[in-house]
Write an enzyme that holds these catalytic residues in place. Structure first.
Site, mmCIF file in Angstrom:
data_model
loop_
_atom_site.group_PDB
_atom_site.id
_atom_site.type_symbol
_atom_site.label_atom_id
_atom_site.label_comp_id
_atom_site.label_asym_id
_atom_site.label_seq_id
_atom_site.Cartn_x
_atom_site.Cartn_y
_atom_site.Cartn_z
ATOM 1 N N GLU A 91 48.492 45.155 40.620
ATOM 2 C CA GLU A 91 47.976 44.629 41.878
ATOM 3 C C GLU A 91 47.608 43.160 41.765
ATOM 4 O OE1 GLU A 91 45.933 48.477 43.928
ATOM 5 O OE2 GLU A 91 44.756 47.500 42.391
ATOM 6 N N CYS A 104 45.270 35.819 42.904
ATOM 7 C CA CYS A 104 44.729 36.412 41.681
ATOM 8 C C CYS A 104 45.786 37.383 41.175
ATOM 9 C CB CYS A 104 43.435 37.144 42.044
ATOM 10 S SG CYS A 104 42.747 38.134 40.729
ATOM 11 N N CYS A 111 44.372 48.001 31.001
ATOM 12 C CA CYS A 111 43.590 47.075 30.167
ATOM 13 C C CYS A 111 42.997 47.847 28.996
ATOM 14 C CB CYS A 111 42.477 46.460 31.025
ATOM 15 S SG CYS A 111 41.565 45.143 30.179
ATOM 16 N N CYS A 115 35.787 47.759 30.027
ATOM 17 C CA CYS A 115 34.437 47.412 30.475
ATOM 18 C C CYS A 115 33.979 48.535 31.411
ATOM 19 C CB CYS A 115 34.437 46.069 31.212
ATOM 20 S SG CYS A 115 34.974 44.714 30.151
ATOM 21 N N CYS A 118 34.341 48.324 35.359
ATOM 22 C CA CYS A 118 35.583 47.767 35.907
ATOM 23 C C CYS A 118 36.649 48.848 36.075
ATOM 24 C CB CYS A 118 36.092 46.679 34.959
ATOM 25 S SG CYS A 118 37.632 45.899 35.479
ATOM 26 N N CYS A 337 36.729 41.893 42.833
ATOM 27 C CA CYS A 337 36.699 41.841 41.366
ATOM 28 C C CYS A 337 36.481 43.215 40.769
ATOM 29 C CB CYS A 337 35.534 40.984 40.883
ATOM 30 S SG CYS A 337 35.764 39.291 41.249
HETATM 31 N N1 SAH Z 1 39.809 40.652 31.563
HETATM 32 C C1 SAH Z 1 39.396 39.456 32.218
HETATM 33 C C2 SAH Z 1 39.860 39.315 33.660
HETATM 34 C C3 SAH Z 1 39.783 40.493 34.579
HETATM 35 S S1 SAH Z 1 38.365 40.892 35.525
HETATM 36 C C4 SAH Z 1 37.912 39.283 32.118
HETATM 37 O O1 SAH Z 1 37.242 40.162 31.588
HETATM 38 O O2 SAH Z 1 37.397 38.248 32.523
HETATM 39 C C5 SAH Z 1 37.855 39.554 36.484
HETATM 40 C C6 SAH Z 1 36.332 39.492 36.617
HETATM 41 O O3 SAH Z 1 35.787 40.546 37.429
HETATM 42 C C7 SAH Z 1 35.632 39.597 35.282
HETATM 43 O O4 SAH Z 1 34.563 38.710 35.228
HETATM 44 C C8 SAH Z 1 35.140 41.018 35.327
HETATM 45 O O5 SAH Z 1 34.156 41.271 34.400
HETATM 46 C C9 SAH Z 1 34.702 41.148 36.746
HETATM 47 N N2 SAH Z 1 34.512 42.523 37.192
HETATM 48 C C10 SAH Z 1 35.108 43.613 36.685
HETATM 49 N N3 SAH Z 1 34.708 44.707 37.340
HETATM 50 C C11 SAH Z 1 33.843 44.300 38.280
HETATM 51 C C12 SAH Z 1 33.128 44.988 39.302
HETATM 52 N N4 SAH Z 1 33.213 46.295 39.439
HETATM 53 N N5 SAH Z 1 32.334 44.259 40.118
HETATM 54 C C13 SAH Z 1 32.281 42.914 39.983
HETATM 55 N N6 SAH Z 1 32.949 42.225 39.057
HETATM 56 C C14 SAH Z 1 33.717 42.914 38.213
#
Ligand code: SAH
Length: 351
Positions: A91, A104, A111, A115, A118, A337
């Site tokens: 996506e 984006c 991944c 995290c 996420c 995000c």
């Molecule tokens: N792997 C990379 C890029 C992908 S995520 C990274 O970790 O930066 C892009 C951003 O969105 C990152 O800062 C991530 O931590 C954040 N993010 C992920 N899940 C989220 C959520 N549920 N709510 C808000 N931000 C989130």
């Protein structure tokens, strides 16, 4: 082996095309056509016989095709579902602002980082995207907006979709080389952001790469103890090492590093956390991007109230930290995000 022509820069494409007994100018025409989003069914100023030979050899022109678009009702953002040449789906999001349009894109299918707040890691890790699959997302969306390679409709590119860009470093670097070249879209590195969960040695390599893009580091916690609760990668790299590499990035590139900090209720949003964060970042010319958690189906964490996010922001600002609370775009299409994930084809198409 399957050849995807968008994986190659112009010099390499000239060599590939030479093997088909075509002159250099044909390769140049093909390079432009590819970056304009042309596929076999489109009109191209190239000999039919040459295109037919490419097709017979199963050479892929566009490795990322838009198969679904979902426009947000509440803001000017659109979520795109791309089908890759092998059927995998990723996506991307287009966010249209007054100053321009930001896309984006995803860098991996799934991944590895997992995290806990996420969506990207929810379906596991499948594979990294090739150069052309990253480029292909930009090309497809630019084309859908009526843009061309020389008159593009996209002003900014952020590598913040599904996946960890620095876990796909070689391809990301070549993607940057191509997309910033004047053969291609001629993006300025200033208009490109790379977001990482924080892999110190890779941040240093990126600093030395000669592509001083905007670096976003997903910090999300002021201490290792809190970070370990939400980001498994924190077990491998302590915050201190990440901060050192961010400082090195700033020193080498003269770019201000952005720290992403997703506010999660009861986890990292207490006044004491703001204080610890300010202490950690003081004297470092950086910016903190606060994001109110976008709640993800299948993950347990809760978003704090908007009011408490504003309080966290004000606390940081009072302590002289440059910070903003990011406006959430696209949450009604699950494009905000951390809501982007790889999907399984049939169910994704039906949604
Ligand atoms: N792997 C990379 C890029 C992908 S995520 C990274 O970790 O930066 C892009 C951003 O969105 C990152 O800062 C991530 O931590 C954040 N993010 C992920 N899940 C989220 C959520 N549920 N709510 C808000 N931000 C989130």
């Amino acid at each position: 082996m399957i050849t995807k022509l968008l994986d190659y820069n112009k010099t390499e494409l000239i060599e590939i095309v030479a093997a088909y007994k075509q002159e250099k100018f044909r390769a140049e025409q093909l390079f432009t056509a590819l970056h304009n989003g042309k596929d076999y069914d489109d009109k191209m100023n190239l000999p039919k016989s040459f295109l037919n030979t490419l097709k017979e050899n199963e050479i892929i022109l566009q490795p990322a095709k838009i198969i679904k678009e979902k426009k947000s009702k509440s803001d000017k953002s659109t979520k795109f579902l791309f089908e890759l040449f092998d059927g995998n789906l990723v996506e991307g999001m287009l966010m249209q602002y007054k100053f321009g349009s930001t896309i984006c894109i995803s860098t991996q299918v799934g991944c590895k980082m997992n995290c806990l707040f996420c969506a990207s890691g929810l379906n596991g890790f499948v594979r990294s995207l090739s150069v052309g699959e990253m480029l292909g997302q930009v090309i497809a969306v630019n084309k859908s907006l009526g843009g061309t390679v020389k008159k593009r409709e996209i002003t900014n590119v952020v590598l913040m979709g599904g996946g960890e860009p620095l876990d796909n470093y070689a391809n990301v670097l070549k993607f940057l080389q191509i997309i910033t070249s004047d053969d291609s879209f001629n993006f300025s590195v200033r208009n490109i952001s790379v977001s990482t969960c924080g892999i110190p040695h890779k941040i240093e390599t990126l600093a030395d790469s000669g592509f001083p893009v905007t670096l976003s580091v997903s910090l999300h916690a002021p201490t290792d103890a809190i970070r370990k609760k939400i980001m498994p990668i924190a077990k491998s790299y302590p915050i201190n090492a990440i901060l050192e590499s961010a400082k090195y990035y700033n020193l080498v590139t003269n770019r201000r590093v952005v720290f992403e900090y997703t506010l999660i209720e009861g986890v990292n949003n207490r006044p004491a956390d703001a204080k610890a964060l300010a202490e950690l970042l003081k004297d470092f010319p950086c910016h903190v991007n606060l994001i109110r958690l976008n709640e993800v189906t299948g993950r347990d964490f809760k978003a704090p109230t908007v009011d408490s996010c504003k309080k966290f922001l004000e606390a940081l600002q009072r302590m002289q930290i440059s910070a903003t609370l990011r406006r959430t775009l696209g949450d009604d299409v699950e494009g905000a995000c951390g809501q982007l994930k790889n999907r399984v084809k049939e169910s994704a198409k039906k949604e």
